[in-house]
Design a protein around this motif. Structure first.
Motif, PDB file in Angstrom:
ATOM      1  N   SER A  81       0.820  -1.212   0.000  1.00 33.37           N
ATOM      2  CA  SER A  81       0.000   0.000   0.000  1.00 33.37           C
ATOM      3  C   SER A  81       0.856   1.265   0.000  1.00 33.37           C
ATOM      4  O   SER A  81       0.485   2.269  -0.611  1.00 33.37           O
ATOM      5  CB  SER A  81      -0.969   0.004   1.173  1.00 33.37           C
ATOM      6  N   LYS A  85       0.529   4.305  -2.678  1.00 34.68           N
ATOM      7  CA  LYS A  85       0.322   5.715  -2.297  1.00 34.68           C
ATOM      8  C   LYS A  85       1.322   6.614  -3.020  1.00 34.68           C
ATOM      9  O   LYS A  85       0.975   7.694  -3.474  1.00 34.68           O
ATOM     10  CB  LYS A  85       0.424   5.901  -0.782  1.00 34.68           C
ATOM     11  N   GLU A  88       0.168   6.997  -6.530  1.00 36.79           N
ATOM     12  CA  GLU A  88      -0.967   7.919  -6.614  1.00 36.79           C
ATOM     13  C   GLU A  88      -0.497   9.375  -6.671  1.00 36.79           C
ATOM     14  O   GLU A  88      -1.045  10.183  -7.414  1.00 36.79           O
ATOM     15  CB  GLU A  88      -1.914   7.717  -5.426  1.00 36.79           C
ATOM     16  N   SER A 117      -0.940  -7.803   0.484  1.00 41.10           N
ATOM     17  CA  SER A 117      -1.224  -7.266   1.813  1.00 41.10           C
ATOM     18  C   SER A 117       0.034  -7.265   2.665  1.00 41.10           C
ATOM     19  O   SER A 117       0.820  -8.208   2.634  1.00 41.10           O
ATOM     20  CB  SER A 117      -2.298  -8.107   2.512  1.00 41.10           C
ATOM     21  N   GLU A 136      -4.444  -1.183   3.091  1.00 45.78           N
ATOM     22  CA  GLU A 136      -5.184  -0.446   2.064  1.00 45.78           C
ATOM     23  C   GLU A 136      -5.098  -1.154   0.723  1.00 45.78           C
ATOM     24  O   GLU A 136      -4.045  -1.603   0.317  1.00 45.78           O
ATOM     25  CB  GLU A 136      -4.624   0.972   1.930  1.00 45.78           C
ATOM     26  N   GLU A 137      -6.226  -1.248   0.037  1.00 49.19           N
ATOM     27  CA  GLU A 137      -6.277  -1.939  -1.252  1.00 49.19           C
ATOM     28  C   GLU A 137      -6.558  -1.004  -2.418  1.00 49.19           C
ATOM     29  O   GLU A 137      -6.451  -1.406  -3.573  1.00 49.19           O
ATOM     30  CB  GLU A 137      -7.344  -3.035  -1.204  1.00 49.19           C
ATOM     31  N   ASP A 138      -6.912   0.250  -2.143  1.00 50.55           N
ATOM     32  CA  ASP A 138      -7.199   1.192  -3.226  1.00 50.55           C
ATOM     33  C   ASP A 138      -5.950   1.393  -4.074  1.00 50.55           C
ATOM     34  O   ASP A 138      -4.837   1.492  -3.553  1.00 50.55           O
ATOM     35  CB  ASP A 138      -7.662   2.538  -2.673  1.00 50.55           C
ATOM     36  N   GLY A 139      -6.136   1.464  -5.383  1.00 49.37           N
ATOM     37  CA  GLY A 139      -5.035   1.667  -6.307  1.00 49.37           C
ATOM     38  C   GLY A 139      -4.442   0.375  -6.838  1.00 49.37           C
ATOM     39  O   GLY A 139      -3.633   0.390  -7.755  1.00 49.37           O
ATOM     40  N   ASP A 141      -5.001  -3.367  -8.648  1.00 50.91           N
ATOM     41  CA  ASP A 141      -5.959  -4.048  -9.524  1.00 50.91           C
ATOM     42  C   ASP A 141      -6.399  -5.371  -8.896  1.00 50.91           C
ATOM     43  O   ASP A 141      -7.569  -5.712  -8.897  1.00 50.91           O
ATOM     44  CB  ASP A 141      -5.333  -4.296 -10.900  1.00 50.91           C
ATOM     45  N   LYS A 156     -10.096  -5.871  -7.907  1.00 53.64           N
ATOM     46  CA  LYS A 156     -10.576  -4.539  -7.543  1.00 53.64           C
ATOM     47  C   LYS A 156     -10.954  -3.694  -8.763  1.00 53.64           C
ATOM     48  O   LYS A 156     -11.533  -2.633  -8.602  1.00 53.64           O
ATOM     49  CB  LYS A 156      -9.500  -3.799  -6.735  1.00 53.64           C
ATOM     50  N   THR A 157     -10.589  -4.159  -9.976  1.00 54.95           N
ATOM     51  CA  THR A 157     -10.876  -3.402 -11.190  1.00 54.95           C
ATOM     52  C   THR A 157     -11.404  -4.339 -12.276  1.00 54.95           C
ATOM     53  O   THR A 157     -11.256  -5.557 -12.190  1.00 54.95           O
ATOM     54  CB  THR A 157      -9.609  -2.704 -11.728  1.00 54.95           C
TER      55      THR A 157
END
Length: 187
Positions: A81, A85, A88, A117, A136-139, A141, A156-157
């Motif tokens: 994660s 970040k 991002e 993870s 955190e898993e946002d960002g 796939d 996730k996508t």
């Protein structure tokens, strides 16, 4: 993996606690247990140098080969994660409305990120001090969460769903106990 030209994974570098994202020739080189990377994920998107085009011929018979390195399909496996970040932030800078960097954006679009993870942040990690959740898993796939000797995989996508569909014969559904255990690790 069909259609993928590059695969970068964490590999051990010297001290076994550190790794870097590197192209691999054999999956046995990868180590998803490693926590810190000595070189950031950024280097896969903004290398110090890269070939943007080439020319051949002489005089008026010059030919320009401008095949962009950003069109190459690739996979990054094992990003944490904190790596995401950082990516991002780069995406905000290089994908901004004023002067977007098309090469960076093409690379990002053509990269499937399979995150891992971070179950046990290391002593040298500072993600939580900066407000980054190690779970955190946002960002990402796809997200891999290790449960015993297996991995729970979450798409996730849409790109990740298509990837899993392509390789579904190699996958099996997790048990309810494995799903419950993966949720516990995220707390």
């Amino acid at each position: 993996v069909t259609g993928v030209q590059t695969c970068a994974l964490p590999i051990s570098v010297g001290d076994e606690h550190f790794s870097q994202f590197s192209l691999i020739k054999n999956l046995s080189e990868a180590n998803l247990e490693l926590v810190n990377t000595t070189k950031p994920l950024k280097e896969l998107f903004l290398p110090q140098s890269e070939k943007l085009f080439s020319m051949s011929g002489t005089g008026e018979n010059l030919t320009l080969d401008s095949k962009s390195p950003g069109t190459q399909k690739r996979i990054v496996l094992g990003a944490k994660s904190c790596d995401i970040k950082g990516l991002e932030v780069l995406t905000k800078v290089y994908g901004g409305e004023i002067e977007p960097d098309d090469l960076f954006l093409k690379k990002r679009q053509n990269t499937l990120i399979i995150g891992s993870s971070c179950l046990f942040p290391g002593d040298t990690c500072f993600c939580q001090k900066l407000g980054v959740n190690p779970f955190e898993e946002d960002g990402m796939d796809l997200v891999l969460t290790k449960i015993n000797d297996k991995y729970i995989i979450k798409a996730k996508t849409k790109q990740a769903e298509g990837f899993l569909e392509q390789y579904k014969e190699f996958l099996s559904e997790p048990s309810q106990a494995e799903i419950a255990q993966s949720k516990k690790t995220e707390q």
